[in-house]
Write an enzyme that holds these catalytic residues in place. Structure first.
Site, PDB file in Angstrom:
ATOM      1  N   ASN A 392       0.821  -1.199   0.000  1.00 34.12           N
ATOM      2  CA  ASN A 392       0.000   0.000   0.000  1.00 34.12           C
ATOM      3  C   ASN A 392       0.863   1.260   0.000  1.00 34.12           C
ATOM      4  O   ASN A 392       1.013   1.918  -1.024  1.00 34.12           O
ATOM      5  CB  ASN A 392      -0.938  -0.041   1.222  1.00 34.12           C
ATOM      6  CG  ASN A 392      -1.993   1.041   1.171  1.00 34.12           C
ATOM      7  OD1 ASN A 392      -1.861   2.007   0.441  1.00 34.12           O
ATOM      8  ND2 ASN A 392      -3.040   0.878   1.941  1.00 34.12           N
ATOM      9  N   ASP A 393       1.479   1.558   1.138  1.00 34.95           N
ATOM     10  CA  ASP A 393       2.227   2.822   1.243  1.00 34.95           C
ATOM     11  C   ASP A 393       3.365   2.926   0.231  1.00 34.95           C
ATOM     12  O   ASP A 393       3.658   4.006  -0.263  1.00 34.95           O
ATOM     13  CB  ASP A 393       2.774   2.977   2.660  1.00 34.95           C
ATOM     14  CG  ASP A 393       1.655   3.113   3.684  1.00 34.95           C
ATOM     15  OD1 ASP A 393       0.588   3.648   3.318  1.00 34.95           O
ATOM     16  OD2 ASP A 393       1.846   2.672   4.833  1.00 34.95           O
TER      17      ASP A 393
END
Lengths: 465, 93
Positions: A392-393
């Site tokens: 995600n990040d």
């Protein structure tokens, strides 16, 4: 054996440690490197046993047998996904061993009257006790967080900076006590106690995403504790081996910090992920509403049917669902159809430096296919489909576009530049940084909501259909 | 004092050697590097052997023997787990 002979053997052992670490710089020589390091350790142990000071062997042999058995069982049983907590635990044991050795050396030094108690000995003892205890308790907390025994979220105590500062001041005062009155054991063991509290409180506020940094830092500390023990015992081999480990840990720590575009101080005191609604990131609803397109396995299989170039981006979601073997099957299936498949790996993917590489290697994915972030980024523009699995990040374009975001400036994988992005994720929930990801709402992104492993199995079935 | 200066010299030089050797390790091998260097940090085992074997007092012997156990777990576990990880990077035929 004379002291000179023993010291010469220690020199050989130190050289083997250096050659061993050098061997680890290439996959071809790495196995031999590790064996060289282990032989260095064997020489060091055997030679030490011949030292004239050693009069009793019973405890030693028993201790080595018990320790070897526990170490061997742990090393064979541990699953590769649990490797970070295993390394953290082993690290901690090295740290506490240094605490005990320094304590024992202090008792002997004070008791044997004909030998002078030097400032070098007392100061090094205090340093060894301090670093060793911080390493042990810090590692135990890291172990507990990674093993889900305690919450992986940052635990932020009110006034924690003041408490830590007070503990540090108390440690320094007690260390001064050790140096001035080495005959009072209370100072040393008091120092160990305070340093233990410091170790716990220093790691407990740090969140799961920062674990690669914490583990490499603790690795460095365990080396420095061994090094300090070398100063206590006037043993050059301990100093050399300890500084090698200390240097290695610090380099990896710096690499991890660079990969997140954060300073070490920020990792240690900042608590990224502490704020669930971080400023600057906007609300998830505003970004996602009406823009997120989800796709099913059949649609994605059709995309892959016409693709020539596919890049797979694995994240920790892949590791927890044990999907590394399914991802291998998918890659092979695509390659059989003439598709070029590569893996793009972010330096902080996983929970310790290089952890994702190990998990993919476990599934027999050749290491030539594992691209670093620097290698992968220029290639995304020529990539037809990127499959992001449980990351995600590290793929959040906000890092490039929004200077007020908590991950601003963090080097990311530029997956959004590919023709199509498929994101396999269970929901739209934010990652460790706690911010929404506009990638999920981008025009060229398809969301595939599912558990990593199930998603891959279904996708493979759809492709074979 | 001379001994301390010599020890400090070795410490600083070894740090430089460590930096030189380790900056060349590629990201693929960072995990085995860490578990391998972790095993080497168990070198404190040598000190533990001395504390345990000298048998100066009951307390120092107990502390030393406990340290032998813990440092041996670190050393044996560290090298074996590194070997296991590296086995996965071996080129399959």
């Amino acid at each position: 054996m004379t002291t000179s002979l023993i010291n010469l053997a220690y020199l050989v052992a130190s050289a083997l440690f250096i050659l061993g670490l050098k061997g680890l710089s290439h996959p071809r020589t790495a196995v031999r490197g590790n064996l060289l390091g282990a032989s260095g350790m064997l020489i060091a142990v055997v030679v030490t046993l011949l030292d004239r000071q050693i009069v009793g062997y019973g405890g030693i042999l028993g201790g080595i047998l018990v320790g070897s058995a526990i170490g061997a069982v742990l090393a064979q049983r541990i699953p590769m996904t649990a490797m970070p907590q295993m390394v953290a635990l082993l690290n901690g044991l090295g740290g506490i061993a240094s605490v005990l050795v320094a304590g024992a050396a202090l008792i002997e030094a004070v008791g044997i009257t004909e030998r002078p108690v030097t400032a070098q000995l007392t100061i090094a003892t205090a340093v060894s006790g301090l670093i060793g205890a911080v390493t042990f308790w810090g590692s135990l907390v890291a172990f507990g967080k990674l093993q889900d025994l305690i919450s992986g979220n940052p635990v932020l105590l009110p006034g924690r900076h003041a408490i830590n500062a007070a503990l540090l001041v108390a440690s320094i005062a007690l260390a001064a006590g050790v140096a001035m009155r080495p005959d009072v054991p209370l100072f040393y063991w008091g120092l160990v106690l305070v340093a233990s509290a410091l170790g716990i409180l220093a790691v407990i506020p740090i969140g799961g995403a920062d674990m690669p940094v914490v583990i490499s830092l603790l690795n460095s500390y365990s080396g420095l504790a061994a090094c300090a023990t070398g100063f206590v015992l006037d043993n050059t081999m301990l100093i050399i081996a300890g500084s090698l480990v200390g240097a290695s840990g610090i380099i990896l720590t710096r690499i991890m910090c660079d990969a997140m575009n954060r300073s070490l101080a920020n990792v240690l005191f900042g608590g990224l992920g502490a704020a669930v609604t971080a400023p600057g990131g906007g609300k998830g609803d505003d970004i996602y509403a009406g823009r997120v397109k989800s796709a099913d396995p059949e649609e994605i299989a059709m995309l892959l049917d016409i693709a020539q170039r596919v890049m797979i981006v694995p994240g920790y979601g892949l590791a927890v669902s044990q999907a590394q073997h399914s991802v291998k099957t998918l890659a092979e299936l695509l390659e059989k159809r003439g598709v070029q498949v590569d893996f793009a790996i972010h330096p902080v993917a996983g929970r310790m430096p290089g952890h994702m590489n190990v998990l993919l290697a476990e599934a027999d994915i050749p290491y030539e296919k594992l691209l670093t972030m620097e290698e992968a980024n220029p290639q995304f523009e020529q990539t037809d489909v990127v499959i992001v699995i449980g990351a995600n990040d590290v793929v959040n374009p906000v890092a490039r576009t929004d200077p007020s975001s908590p991950i601003a400036g963090m080097p990311i994988l530029d997956v959004d530049r590919a023709r199509t992005v498929v994101v396999v994720k269970r929901s739209l929930s934010p990652g460790f940084a706690g911010i929404p990801n506009p990638l999920f709402a981008a025009d060229n992104t398809l969301m595939y909501f599912a558990d990593g492993k199930k998603a891959l199995v279904d996708l493979i079935a759809a492709l074979e259909h | 004092m001379d001994a301390l200066v010599a020890a400090l010299t070795i410490f600083v030089l070894a740090l430089f050697v460590g930096f030189e050797v380790i900056t060349k390790v590629p990201p693929t091998l960072h995990t085995p590097l860490m578990s391998g260097s972790n095993a080497i940090s168990g070198i404190t085992l040598v000190g533990a052997l001395l504390s345990s074997g000298t048998q100066y007092s009951t307390l120092s012997t107990v502390l030393g023997t406990l340290a032998v156990v813990l440092a041996t777990i670190n050393v044996v576990g560290g090298f074996l787990v590194t070997h296991r990880i590296l086995g996965m990077f071996r080129r399959k035929s």
